[in-house]
Design an enzyme around this catalytic site. Structure first.
Site, PDB file in Angstrom:
ATOM      1  N   CYS A   1       0.698  -1.390  -0.072  1.00 36.92           N
ATOM      2  CA  CYS A   1      -0.180  -0.113   0.015  1.00 36.92           C
ATOM      3  C   CYS A   1       0.839   1.381   0.078  1.00 36.92           C
ATOM      4  CB  CYS A   1      -1.005  -0.108   1.218  1.00 36.92           C
ATOM      5  SG  CYS A   1      -2.187   1.068   0.944  1.00 36.92           S
TER       6      CYS A   1
ATOM      7  N   HIS B   1      -3.060  -5.441   2.804  1.00 36.84           N
ATOM      8  CA  HIS B   1      -2.868  -5.464   4.205  1.00 36.84           C
ATOM      9  C   HIS B   1      -3.361  -6.793   4.743  1.00 36.84           C
ATOM     10  CE1 HIS B   1      -1.460  -1.161   4.449  1.00 36.84           C
ATOM     11  NE2 HIS B   1      -2.801  -0.899   3.980  1.00 36.84           N
TER      12      HIS B   1
HETATM   13  N1  GLN Z   1      -2.100   6.902   1.972  1.00 35.30           N
HETATM   14  C1  GLN Z   1      -2.237   5.948   1.040  1.00 35.30           C
HETATM   15  C2  GLN Z   1      -3.727   6.051   0.592  1.00 35.30           C
HETATM   16  O1  GLN Z   1      -4.683   6.227   1.195  1.00 35.30           O
HETATM   17  C3  GLN Z   1      -1.980   4.643   1.495  1.00 35.30           C
HETATM   18  C4  GLN Z   1      -2.649   4.255   2.811  1.00 35.30           C
HETATM   19  C5  GLN Z   1      -2.160   2.639   3.116  1.00 35.30           C
HETATM   20  O2  GLN Z   1      -0.886   2.231   3.068  1.00 35.30           O
HETATM   21  N2  GLN Z   1      -3.380   1.857   3.730  1.00 35.30           N
HETATM   22  O3  GLN Z   1      -3.743   5.782  -0.674  1.00 35.30           O
END
Ligand code: GLN
Length: 241
Positions: free
Chosen positions: A94, A194
């Protein structure tokens, strides 16, 4: 045989149990009598990435991504790009996945210039893409069915040198529009998943481990493990989605 794993930015990039991916890789090596050494690489520490066999980067919110920008551009960017081109296996989740790309522009217009280690870019959208999802990895990425959890506002697009990690079967993936999930470039595996990702996707975990072992030792095989519990979790979620 042993793998030296670098856990990059464990202090800031660790959402939804991403650290579990490190535990899973370590345990699956130990169960087979193989060695593993995990080194944490927090903000401020010199990288020397070439001395590792696999690099893991977890996810983080927009705020955390901005926090590490300065550190990233103080030399780690060059090292990551060189390691990627040299075939170092990376698993990036992510926010960590987005960070390997060219840039991330948040929904409110703030731009994070990332490192261009892989040719992708991300633009924030108003709607968050949240939920359990599943995708089928491409044959080059091992071909397994992966179940995961995504929560991002960024929509990621891939440049022509980068293949998708897989095809979305349920959920959003890279952008909720083109049916792609994640990125696969050389030995870099980037994904929105995740959860943590690896404990309930043992086939994908073993594909990563095998990629790293083969690169290091020329040839490698992994003994099968009893994955009854892992596959129960995997199949249960896959059936729900
Ligand atoms: N900040 C990023 C987004 O919202 C990644 C979020 C995350 O790692 N869950 O796209």
């Amino acid at each position: 045989m042993e793998l030296r794993i670098c856990h990059m930015y464990p202090d800031v990039l660790n959402l939804y149990g991403d650290r579990g991916d490190i535990l899973c890789m370590s345990q699956r090596l130990k169960w087979r009598g193989l060695g593993v050494e995990v080194t944490r690489l927090p903000i401020g520490q010199t990288a020397r990435l070439a001395s590792y066999d696999l690099v893991f980067i977890g996810g983080g919110q927009d705020f955390e991504q901005q926090v590490l920008l300065e550190d990233l551009h103080r030399g780690k960017d060059r090292e990551i790009r060189a390691a990627v081109e040299d075939g170092m296996p990376f698993l990036a989740i992510c926010g960590g996945y987005q960070m390997l790309g060219n840039y991330y522009e948040t929904y409110d217009g703030q731009r994070c210039d990332f490192i261009g280690a892989i040719d992708i870019y991300t633009v924030g959208s108003k709607k968050r893409m949240i939920g359990n999802y599943k995708f089928q990895c491409s044959p080059e990425a091992g071909g397994s069915l992966v179940v995961g959890f995504e929560n991002h506002s960024g929509k990621t697009r891939l440049g022509s040198s980068v293949r998708p990690l897989g095809k979305v079967l349920s959920g959003y993936g890279n952008n909720g529009e083109d049916g792609t999930e994640g990125a696969h470039y050389k030995n870099v595996f980037g994904t929105y998943s995740h959860g943590p990702l690896l404990p309930k996707n043992p086939a994908f975990c073993d594909h990563l481990l095998l990629t790293a072992l083969t690169r290091k030792y020329g040839a490698a095989e992994l003994e099968p493990l009893d994955d009854t519990a892992e596959l129960f979790a995997h199949d249960e979620m896959a059936a729900k989605l």
